[in-house]
Write a protein that holds these residues in place. Structure first.
Motif, mmCIF file in Angstrom:
data_model
loop_
_atom_site.group_PDB
_atom_site.id
_atom_site.type_symbol
_atom_site.label_atom_id
_atom_site.label_comp_id
_atom_site.label_asym_id
_atom_site.label_seq_id
_atom_site.Cartn_x
_atom_site.Cartn_y
_atom_site.Cartn_z
ATOM 1 N N ARG A 18 0.831 -1.305 0.055
ATOM 2 C CA ARG A 18 -0.007 -0.139 0.047
ATOM 3 C C ARG A 18 0.895 1.333 0.152
ATOM 4 O O ARG A 18 0.608 2.117 -0.692
ATOM 5 C CB ARG A 18 -1.038 0.020 1.353
ATOM 6 N N ARG A 44 -5.810 -9.938 -4.957
ATOM 7 C CA ARG A 44 -6.782 -10.773 -4.031
ATOM 8 C C ARG A 44 -6.751 -10.411 -2.634
ATOM 9 O O ARG A 44 -7.699 -10.228 -2.063
ATOM 10 C CB ARG A 44 -6.279 -12.262 -4.318
ATOM 11 N N TRP A 45 -5.637 -10.471 -1.853
ATOM 12 C CA TRP A 45 -5.251 -10.072 -0.553
ATOM 13 C C TRP A 45 -5.734 -8.572 -0.211
ATOM 14 O O TRP A 45 -6.248 -8.406 0.798
ATOM 15 C CB TRP A 45 -4.270 -10.646 -0.037
ATOM 16 N N LEU A 47 -7.727 -6.614 -1.922
ATOM 17 C CA LEU A 47 -9.163 -6.470 -1.799
ATOM 18 C C LEU A 47 -9.771 -7.271 -0.504
ATOM 19 O O LEU A 47 -10.695 -6.432 0.051
ATOM 20 C CB LEU A 47 -9.941 -7.100 -3.074
ATOM 21 N N ARG A 48 -9.331 -8.350 -0.181
ATOM 22 C CA ARG A 48 -10.049 -9.134 1.016
ATOM 23 C C ARG A 48 -9.784 -8.079 2.152
ATOM 24 O O ARG A 48 -10.502 -8.124 3.188
ATOM 25 C CB ARG A 48 -9.334 -10.438 1.086
ATOM 26 N N THR A 49 -8.535 -7.717 2.445
ATOM 27 C CA THR A 49 -8.162 -6.651 3.597
ATOM 28 C C THR A 49 -8.512 -5.317 3.701
ATOM 29 O O THR A 49 -9.257 -4.954 4.757
ATOM 30 C CB THR A 49 -6.517 -6.854 3.605
ATOM 31 N N PHE A 50 -8.429 -4.830 2.588
ATOM 32 C CA PHE A 50 -8.695 -3.377 2.413
ATOM 33 C C PHE A 50 -10.133 -2.855 1.918
ATOM 34 O O PHE A 50 -10.448 -1.715 2.162
ATOM 35 C CB PHE A 50 -7.692 -2.506 1.689
ATOM 36 N N GLY A 51 -10.716 -3.840 1.194
ATOM 37 C CA GLY A 51 -12.147 -3.411 0.449
ATOM 38 C C GLY A 51 -12.007 -2.899 -0.695
ATOM 39 O O GLY A 51 -13.013 -2.529 -1.190
ATOM 40 N N LEU A 52 -10.860 -2.631 -1.548
ATOM 41 C CA LEU A 52 -10.721 -2.240 -2.569
ATOM 42 C C LEU A 52 -9.497 -2.762 -3.501
ATOM 43 O O LEU A 52 -8.648 -3.238 -2.600
ATOM 44 C CB LEU A 52 -10.643 -0.734 -2.745
ATOM 45 N N THR A 53 -9.333 -2.675 -4.863
ATOM 46 C CA THR A 53 -8.432 -3.252 -5.302
ATOM 47 C C THR A 53 -7.201 -2.223 -5.237
ATOM 48 O O THR A 53 -7.412 -0.963 -4.988
ATOM 49 C CB THR A 53 -8.579 -3.497 -6.728
ATOM 50 N N TYR A 57 -7.229 1.903 -4.999
ATOM 51 C CA TYR A 57 -6.358 2.675 -3.978
ATOM 52 C C TYR A 57 -5.547 3.667 -4.719
ATOM 53 O O TYR A 57 -5.591 4.904 -4.137
ATOM 54 C CB TYR A 57 -5.569 1.649 -2.962
#
Length: 64
Positions: A18, A44-45, A47-53, A57
């Motif tokens: 990030r 994949r991770w 999106l799963r963790t932060f809620g956006l691609t 971001y």
């Protein structure tokens, strides 16, 4: 269920990715530098963790 150390390590890599994306690095390079196998693995991770691609971001923080 992954062990806590493994989940923590993944979170640290996601935070690193990030930060790198925010600095303007290409997504594939950010993924590699943060220790992900490839950009799709990061996506994949992320999106799963932060809620956006990662791309969304990058757009949100004014990256390239």
């Amino acid at each position: 269920v992954p062990s806590l150390p493994r989940r923590y390590q993944r979170l640290l890599r996601l935070r690193a990715a990030r930060r790198l994306i925010g600095q303007g690095l290409p997504l594939g390079e950010a993924a590699a530098r943060a220790g992900f196998a490839d950009q799709s693995h990061l996506t994949r991770w992320f999106l799963r963790t932060f809620g956006l691609t990662p791309g969304a971001y990058r757009e949100a923080v004014g990256g390239r």
